[in-house]
Design an enzyme around this catalytic site. Structure first.
Site, PDB file in Angstrom:
ATOM      1  N   THR A 285     -14.854   3.952  25.049  1.00 23.69           N
ATOM      2  CA  THR A 285     -13.410   3.894  24.789  1.00 23.69           C
ATOM      3  C   THR A 285     -13.015   5.027  23.836  1.00 23.69           C
ATOM      4  O   THR A 285     -13.819   5.395  22.960  1.00 23.69           O
ATOM      5  CB  THR A 285     -13.070   2.521  24.157  1.00 23.69           C
ATOM      6  OG1 THR A 285     -13.411   1.512  25.102  1.00 23.69           O
ATOM      7  CG2 THR A 285     -11.591   2.406  23.811  1.00 23.69           C
TER       8      THR A 285
ATOM      9  N   THR B  10     -12.427  10.901  23.805  1.00 27.34           N
ATOM     10  CA  THR B  10     -13.577  11.632  24.351  1.00 27.34           C
ATOM     11  C   THR B  10     -14.121  10.908  25.579  1.00 27.34           C
ATOM     12  O   THR B  10     -14.391  11.521  26.619  1.00 27.34           O
ATOM     13  CB  THR B  10     -14.683  11.795  23.284  1.00 27.34           C
ATOM     14  OG1 THR B  10     -14.072  12.039  22.014  1.00 27.34           O
ATOM     15  CG2 THR B  10     -15.614  12.939  23.620  1.00 27.34           C
TER      16      THR B  10
ATOM     17  N   GLY C  99     -17.878   7.814  23.049  1.00 24.04           N
ATOM     18  CA  GLY C  99     -17.620   8.672  21.903  1.00 24.04           C
ATOM     19  C   GLY C  99     -18.074   7.990  20.621  1.00 24.04           C
ATOM     20  O   GLY C  99     -18.698   6.925  20.654  1.00 24.04           O
TER      21      GLY C  99
ATOM     22  N   ASP D  54     -17.120   8.007  15.993  1.00 22.65           N
ATOM     23  CA  ASP D  54     -16.339   8.558  14.884  1.00 22.65           C
ATOM     24  C   ASP D  54     -17.217   9.414  13.971  1.00 22.65           C
ATOM     25  O   ASP D  54     -16.732  10.363  13.352  1.00 22.65           O
ATOM     26  CB  ASP D  54     -15.672   7.423  14.104  1.00 22.65           C
ATOM     27  CG  ASP D  54     -14.750   6.640  15.016  1.00 22.65           C
ATOM     28  OD1 ASP D  54     -13.788   7.243  15.528  1.00 22.65           O
ATOM     29  OD2 ASP D  54     -15.015   5.455  15.270  1.00 22.65           O
TER      30      ASP D  54
ATOM     31  N   LYS E 133     -18.643   3.685  14.860  1.00 21.53           N
ATOM     32  CA  LYS E 133     -17.696   3.593  15.960  1.00 21.53           C
ATOM     33  C   LYS E 133     -16.633   2.553  15.615  1.00 21.53           C
ATOM     34  O   LYS E 133     -16.767   1.809  14.666  1.00 21.53           O
ATOM     35  CB  LYS E 133     -18.425   3.198  17.253  1.00 21.53           C
ATOM     36  CG  LYS E 133     -19.291   4.336  17.805  1.00 21.53           C
ATOM     37  CD  LYS E 133     -19.899   4.042  19.142  1.00 21.53           C
ATOM     38  CE  LYS E 133     -18.989   3.465  20.169  1.00 21.53           C
ATOM     39  NZ  LYS E 133     -17.776   4.278  20.448  1.00 21.53           N
ATOM     40  N   GLY E 134     -15.591   2.533  16.434  1.00 21.77           N
ATOM     41  CA  GLY E 134     -14.570   1.504  16.244  1.00 21.77           C
ATOM     42  C   GLY E 134     -13.240   2.032  15.768  1.00 21.77           C
ATOM     43  O   GLY E 134     -12.340   1.252  15.487  1.00 21.77           O
TER      44      GLY E 134
ATOM     45  N   GLY F  60     -11.097   3.183  17.525  1.00 23.27           N
ATOM     46  CA  GLY F  60     -10.137   2.632  18.498  1.00 23.27           C
ATOM     47  C   GLY F  60     -10.145   1.115  18.539  1.00 23.27           C
ATOM     48  O   GLY F  60      -9.423   0.509  19.333  1.00 23.27           O
TER      49      GLY F  60
ATOM     50  N   GLU G  68     -18.042  -2.287  22.908  1.00 21.31           N
ATOM     51  CA  GLU G  68     -18.792  -1.028  23.044  1.00 21.31           C
ATOM     52  C   GLU G  68     -20.258  -1.245  22.688  1.00 21.31           C
ATOM     53  O   GLU G  68     -21.157  -0.730  23.345  1.00 21.31           O
ATOM     54  CB  GLU G  68     -18.199   0.042  22.126  1.00 21.31           C
ATOM     55  CG  GLU G  68     -16.852   0.563  22.589  1.00 21.31           C
ATOM     56  CD  GLU G  68     -16.203   1.493  21.591  1.00 21.31           C
ATOM     57  OE1 GLU G  68     -15.408   2.333  22.022  1.00 21.31           O
ATOM     58  OE2 GLU G  68     -16.461   1.376  20.382  1.00 21.31           O
TER      59      GLU G  68
END
Ligand code: 5RP
Length: 227
Positions: free
Chosen positions: A28, A31, A90, A92, A102-103, A105, A111
Site C-alpha cells: 500500500t 510506491t 513500500g 517509510d 511501515k504504516g 499510510g 501489510e
C-alpha cells in the site's frame, strides 16, 4: 518530482522478480501504487492479494486478478506450505539489516500479515528512506479505540510520546498512534514488546518479518540489496 522518479525506478525494477502464475501480495502507498500500475501494464498472469482497501480499489480499476488472503492460502496443494510467492511493498524507513518502519499510510497490520505470509518480501523505496538505523520516522501503532488511553500510558512508560492520528480510521476500524521517542537499539525486541501491550493490534516495525530484498531508487538509478 525527484522522489517520485526514484519510487517509480524501484517499482519498475521489482517487476523483474514477478513471474507468471505467482500469487502476489500487493503493498500500500504511492510506491506500491507505481508497482501496481507497472504490473498491470506488463500483463503478467498473476493472482494478487491486496493489503488494503485502497490497494484493492486501485488493482481492481487496473483489471488485475484479485483474491483474498484466506482463499489464496487455502488453495495450496497438499504437502505444500500455504504461502504467497512474493510480496512487494513500500516502506517509510529501511535499514542495512533490512528492518523497516511501515504504516505511514495506516495499512501496517494487513501489510505485515501479507508480507509474513509470503516466501519472498521485496521492499521498494526512494533513497531518502535508506537509513543507518530505523526510528526517526514516527512509529505507527494500530490500536483498538477501546484501549487508547491504556495503550498511550504504557507507551509513555516505555519512553515514547504517542500522538493520535487525527480523523483517521484503519481498514480494520481501529486508530493509529504515531509514536516518537522510543529506543530503537533492538528493533526485534521493541516490535515484540509493543505488540505485547493489550489493545495494540500491531506496530509498524518489520523486524521479525524484515525484507529479503530492498530495491532503492535514486532518480533513474537503482541499487538492489539482498540478505
Ligand atoms: C502504508 C505503508 C507504505 O508502504 C509507506 O507508508 C510508504 O508509503 P509511500 O510509498 O507512499 O511513500 O507502510 O501503510
Amino acid at each position: 518530482m525527484a522522489n517520485e522518479q526514484s519510487k517509480r525506478t524501484a517499482a519498475l525494477k521489482a517487476l523483474e522478480y514477478v513471474k507468471p502464475g505467482m500469487k502476489l501480495g500487493l503493498g500500500t502507498g504511492t510506491t506500491a501504487g507505481f508497482f501496481i500500475e507497472e504490473l498491470a501494464k506488463a500483463k503478467i498472469d498473476v493472482t494478487c492479494v491486496p493489503s488494503s482497501n485502497a490497494t484493492e480499489t486501485l488493482a481492481r480499476s487496473l483489471k488485475l486478478k484479485l483474491i483474498d488472503l484466506n482463499t489464496a492460502l487455502a488453495a495450496a496443494r497438499i504437502g505444500e506450505i500455504p504461502q504467497l510467492d512474493l510480496c512487494v511493498d513500500g516502506a517509510d524507513e529501511a535499514d542495512k539489516k533490512f528492518n523497516l518502519i511501515k504504516g505511514g499510510g495506516g495499512a501496517l497490520t494487513r501489510e505485515k500479515v501479507v508480507a509474513s505470509a509470503s516466501k519472498e518480501f521485496i521492499v521498494i523505496i526512494d533513497d531518502f528512506k535508506w537509513v543507518d538505523k530505523i526510528g526517526k520516522y514516527p512509529l505507527p501503532i494500530e490500536v483498538l479505540p477501546f484501549a487508547q488511553k491504556f495503550v498511550e500510558s504504557e507507551i509513555k512508560e516505555l519512553g515514547g510520546t504517542p500522538k493520535l492520528r487525527e480523523k483517521f480510521t484503519t481498514d480494520n476500524r481501529n486508530i493509529i498512534l504515531d509514536v516518537t521517542g522510543l529506543d530503537f537499539s533492538d528493533p526485534l525486541d521493541l516490535e515484540g514488546m509493543l505488540n505485547n501491550i493489550p489493545g495494540v493490534v500491531d506496530n509498524g516495525i518489520f523486524a521479525i518479518r524484515n525484507a529479503d530484498m530492498v530495491i532503492m531508487g535514486k532518480g533513474k538509478e537503482f541499487r538492489v540489496f539482498e540478505q
